[in-house]
Structures are given as C-alpha cells and as structure tokens.
Design an enzyme around this catalytic site. Structure first.
Site, short mmCIF file in Angstrom:
data_model
loop_
_atom_site.label_atom_id
_atom_site.label_comp_id
_atom_site.label_asym_id
_atom_site.label_seq_id
_atom_site.Cartn_x
_atom_site.Cartn_y
_atom_site.Cartn_z
N CYS A 122 22.55 1.69 -5.00
CA CYS A 122 22.61 0.47 -4.11
C CYS A 122 24.13 -0.36 -4.77
O CYS A 122 24.19 -1.10 -4.15
CB CYS A 122 21.38 -0.03 -4.02
SG CYS A 122 20.04 0.92 -3.25
N ASN B 219 17.01 -1.06 4.30
CA ASN B 219 17.95 -0.89 3.14
C ASN B 219 18.80 0.19 3.13
O ASN B 219 18.46 1.38 3.38
CB ASN B 219 16.88 -0.69 1.96
CG ASN B 219 17.71 -0.54 0.58
OD1 ASN B 219 18.84 -0.25 0.58
ND2 ASN B 219 16.67 -0.26 -0.51
N HIS C 225 22.49 -7.56 -1.91
CA HIS C 225 22.09 -6.15 -1.25
C HIS C 225 20.56 -6.43 -0.71
O HIS C 225 19.66 -7.34 -1.11
CB HIS C 225 21.77 -5.37 -2.59
CG HIS C 225 20.81 -4.01 -2.12
ND1 HIS C 225 21.22 -3.37 -1.15
CD2 HIS C 225 19.88 -3.40 -2.81
CE1 HIS C 225 20.47 -2.27 -1.01
NE2 HIS C 225 19.58 -2.39 -2.34
O1 UT7 Z 1 17.30 -0.67 -3.09
C1 UT7 Z 1 17.15 -0.79 -4.39
C2 UT7 Z 1 15.79 0.07 -4.79
N1 UT7 Z 1 14.64 -0.42 -4.01
C3 UT7 Z 1 13.94 -1.59 -4.10
O2 UT7 Z 1 14.53 -2.87 -4.30
C4 UT7 Z 1 12.65 -1.57 -3.65
C5 UT7 Z 1 11.79 -2.44 -4.51
N2 UT7 Z 1 10.36 -2.69 -3.99
C6 UT7 Z 1 9.75 -3.07 -2.92
O3 UT7 Z 1 10.57 -3.50 -2.34
C7 UT7 Z 1 8.31 -3.19 -2.99
O4 UT7 Z 1 7.74 -2.70 -4.05
C8 UT7 Z 1 7.64 -2.06 -1.77
C9 UT7 Z 1 8.22 -2.47 -0.32
C10 UT7 Z 1 8.38 -0.64 -1.87
C11 UT7 Z 1 6.15 -1.78 -2.11
O5 UT7 Z 1 5.74 -3.39 -1.77
P1 UT7 Z 1 4.57 -3.53 -2.88
O6 UT7 Z 1 4.06 -5.19 -2.45
O7 UT7 Z 1 5.22 -3.40 -4.15
O8 UT7 Z 1 3.53 -2.90 -2.49
P2 UT7 Z 1 2.71 -1.70 -3.51
O9 UT7 Z 1 3.64 -0.55 -3.66
O10 UT7 Z 1 2.14 -2.41 -4.45
O11 UT7 Z 1 1.58 -1.09 -2.40
C12 UT7 Z 1 0.44 -2.18 -1.95
C13 UT7 Z 1 -0.28 -1.44 -0.94
C14 UT7 Z 1 -0.74 0.20 -1.56
O12 UT7 Z 1 -2.11 0.41 -1.11
P3 UT7 Z 1 -3.39 0.14 -2.17
O13 UT7 Z 1 -3.13 1.01 -3.13
O14 UT7 Z 1 -3.35 -1.44 -2.57
O15 UT7 Z 1 -4.45 0.60 -1.04
C15 UT7 Z 1 -0.03 1.00 -0.66
O16 UT7 Z 1 -0.37 2.32 -0.65
O17 UT7 Z 1 0.38 -1.01 0.29
C16 UT7 Z 1 0.41 0.40 0.66
N3 UT7 Z 1 1.62 0.80 1.34
C17 UT7 Z 1 1.76 0.67 2.46
N4 UT7 Z 1 0.76 0.28 3.44
C18 UT7 Z 1 1.32 0.57 5.00
C19 UT7 Z 1 2.65 1.12 0.77
N5 UT7 Z 1 3.53 1.36 1.64
C20 UT7 Z 1 2.72 1.13 2.79
C21 UT7 Z 1 3.50 1.23 4.12
N6 UT7 Z 1 2.52 0.82 5.15
N7 UT7 Z 1 4.64 1.77 4.74
#
Ligand code: UT7
Length: 328
Positions: free
Chosen positions: A114, A285, A255
C-alpha cells in the site's frame, strides 16, 4: 541539480463495476452494518472480466499525461507500484509502456504494497532533482480481487481495484512542489500481512493452492495498531522536516484502508477530519492506488489550489510506510 520536483498532472483508471456491501453479503457471511461500522466502506469497484492490472494502469497514466499536457511519448521513465502484477515476470510497467504505444524508456515495478505509490514518488522525486529524467510517470495500481480468498470475510470485504498515476517533473517555481518524502520499512511485522505462496518459500504446487497460500492473509488487529502508530509518526516526520505544525496543512491525502485508522491518526496529529480527503466509502482499500486515486479526485473536485500544503501518508505490507509533503 533541479531544486524541486512537482506533480505536473494526475489521472486514474477505475473499473466501472460497483459492488456494494449488500452484494458481498450474498456470497460471504457478512453484512452492511459490520463493514460500515468497522471500516467505513460502503462499496468498492472490481475489475471487469477480460481486463488486467496493466489496463487500469495504462488508463490512469494516459489520463495523467493528458492532465499534465504531455503526450505519453514525452515520458522518460515509468515507475509502477503493485503487489498484483499482470504476471510475476516481466514487470507490469512494460505492458503499460506497450499499451501507451511507447518503447525504449526505463519501466519497472516496485513492491511496497500500500506504500508503493509513496515509494515510487520518492524515486521519481530523486530522479528529477538529480536531473536524470524530466517526465516520470508514477503509478499505483492494484487488482486484489483476482487474488483474494472470496470465502474469507476477514479480507475479501476490505479491498477494491483501481489505478492512480501522476507525472513528476521539474518545478519552475522553487517554492512549489515536493518538499519532502520519508519512507520506512520493518520486516519484523512481515508475518501480519502477506501472500505466502507463489515465491521461493512456497512455490506454486497443487498442495500450495489447496492450502490457499496464494491468497492475502492478514492479522487485521496488528496491522491496525501499527498503521495508526506509523502513519502518525511519518506525518509528524513530514511536519518537522518542513518546520510546520498540523495547522499549516491544508489537505491530507492518506491511504484509505479503514476510516477508523484515519480518525485515530487525525486525533494523534491533531488535525480535524475535515482536512482529510475521504473516499474509502466508495472505493474500499485499493492498496498502492489509494493515494493517487484520492489525489486525482480531490484535484478534479477543486479541493486543491495552488499554494496549498498537502500531506500524503500510506502504510501497507512489509510493513512499508511513508509520507510526503507538497506545496501545490
Ligand atoms: O492497507 C493496509 C493494510 N490493511 C489495513 O490497514 C487493515 C487494518 N485492520 C483493520 O482495518 C481491521 O482490523 C479490520 C477491518 C480488518 C477488522 O476490524 P476489527 O475491528 O479489528 O475486527 P476483528 O478482526 O477484531 O473481528 C471482530 C469480529 C470477529 O468476530 P468475533 O471473533 O468477535 O466473534 C470477526 O470474526 O468481527 C468478525 N468479522 C466480521 N463480521 C462480519 C470479521 N470480518 C467480518 C465481516 N463481517 N466481514
């Protein structure tokens, strides 16, 4: 030595196919409320069948040449950031060159995920200030939709396809142009965001494909934490290098990975969110294309005027990150 390089023109090439969060909820266990709340994304653009990375890149480059008032035949170098090349070899930049109908000039890819566009801008700035080239096309392009695991809701909802490009050349007015660039990397975090297969560690085999090693794997929480910390410190490095405070910045083109990351960075560097150009809701993204697409949009919307101070920042796999300060 030319005292300064500046961006002479910008362009983008984005697919026409728009895919909403509701559309995704029909193929993977997700929903519009989760994606909107956790990321700010409402829709993304995904490449049409039959088109490839170099098609989007060539479209962006052509538009950037047009906005710079030059013909592609006047380019003297092409630098292209991507992690989704047309193929591993040769460089996607040579296909872009071919599609622009030119040949003979250097054209190469660089891999900084990125942060690819910011790395490319840094190289172009150095080439131009050294007097080596006068019309460098820097492209950030990504077609992540072709390598995502469409059964993995942790990654597939986040990304979109697209390309952005700029033409970098000498600035006649030494007070205008690229004032500074800062780029960084930390391989200690490499394991948090990667495509493990297809290289020398895990060459492509039926087993590597069955194990889905050719898809993007991400530890979102780790990347999130590091993104906030490093984007803020790179932004502060840009301010300090130019003797500025946050109040001196007219627009931030950051970004677009997650609206919550941008909000947290805004808070850390003490800049109101309305100073950031935001388009994540419409593109998701787009990795290395994200900054140049947002820049092109902001410029064409009239948000950028001569003399304005513009801060760029980006972070991605590597980790690789950086910032640039410009006086437009
Ligand atoms: O481009 C540079 C690289 N990328 C980034 O900068 C991305 C950086 N990270 C993020 O933006 C965030 O960490 C995410 C958007 C990827 C995830 O958000 P989060 O608030 O960190 O969520 P999490 O991974 O902690 O997941 C929370 C919950 C989980 O369920 P449980 O374990 O709490 O029951 C996930 O399974 O949300 C669930 N989950 C979803 N639910 C519905 C994860 N993805 C999804 C989804 N839809 N697409």
């Amino acid at each position: 030595m030319v005292p300064r390089a500046r961006i002479l023109g910008t362009g983008r090439g984005v697919p026409s196919r728009v895919v909403s969060n509701d559309d995704l909820s029909r193929i993977v266990d997700t929903n519009d409320a989760w994606i909107t709340e956790r990321t700010g994304i409402k829709e993304r653009r995904l490449i049409e069948d039959g088109r490839v990375t170099s098609d989007l890149a060539a479209e962006a480059a052509r538009n950037a040449c047009e906005s710079a008032g030059i013909s592609p035949s006047e380019l003297d170098c092409i630098v292209l950031g991507t992690v989704t090349p047309d193929m591993p070899m040769p460089a996607t930049a040579v296909y872009v060159q071919q599609k622009l109908g030119i040949s003979g000039i250097p054209a190469f890819d660089l891999s900084a995920a990125c942060a690819g566009f910011l790395y490319g801008l840094t190289i172009a700035d150095s080439f131009v200030r050294a007097g080596q080239y006068k019309r460098v096309c820097v492209i950030g392009v990504e077609v992540l939709s072709r390598i995502l695991d469409w059964t993995d809701r942790n990654t597939c909802v986040l990304f979109g396809d697209g390309a952005g490009a700029v033409i970098v050349g000498p600035s006649e007015d030494p007070s205008r142009g690229i004032l500074s660039t800062h780029i960084f990397a930390d391989g200690g975090c490499a394991q948090h965001l990667l495509i493990p297969g297809g290289g020398t560690v895990h060459p492509t085999t039926p087993q590597s494909v069955a194990d889905k090693l050719h898809h993007v794997k991400m530890n979102g929480r780790e990347i999130f934490k590091n993104a906030v910390k490093n984007l803020a410190s790179a932004s502060i490095a840009a301010l300090e290098a130019n003797g500025m405070t946050a109040a001196d910045v007219d627009l931030v083109v950051a970004h677009q990975a997650n609206l919550r990351i941008i909000e947290a960075v805004a808070e850390r560097i003490k800049l109101p969110l309305d100073r950031f150009h935001l388009n994540i809701q419409r593109y998701g993204n787009t990795s290395s294309a994200s900054v140049p697409i947002a820049l092109d949009e902001a410029l064409r919307e009239g948000k950028i005027q001569p003399g304005m101070r513009i801060l760029f920042s980006a972070l991605g796999a590597g980790l690789s990150w950086g910032s640039a300060m410009l006086r437009w």
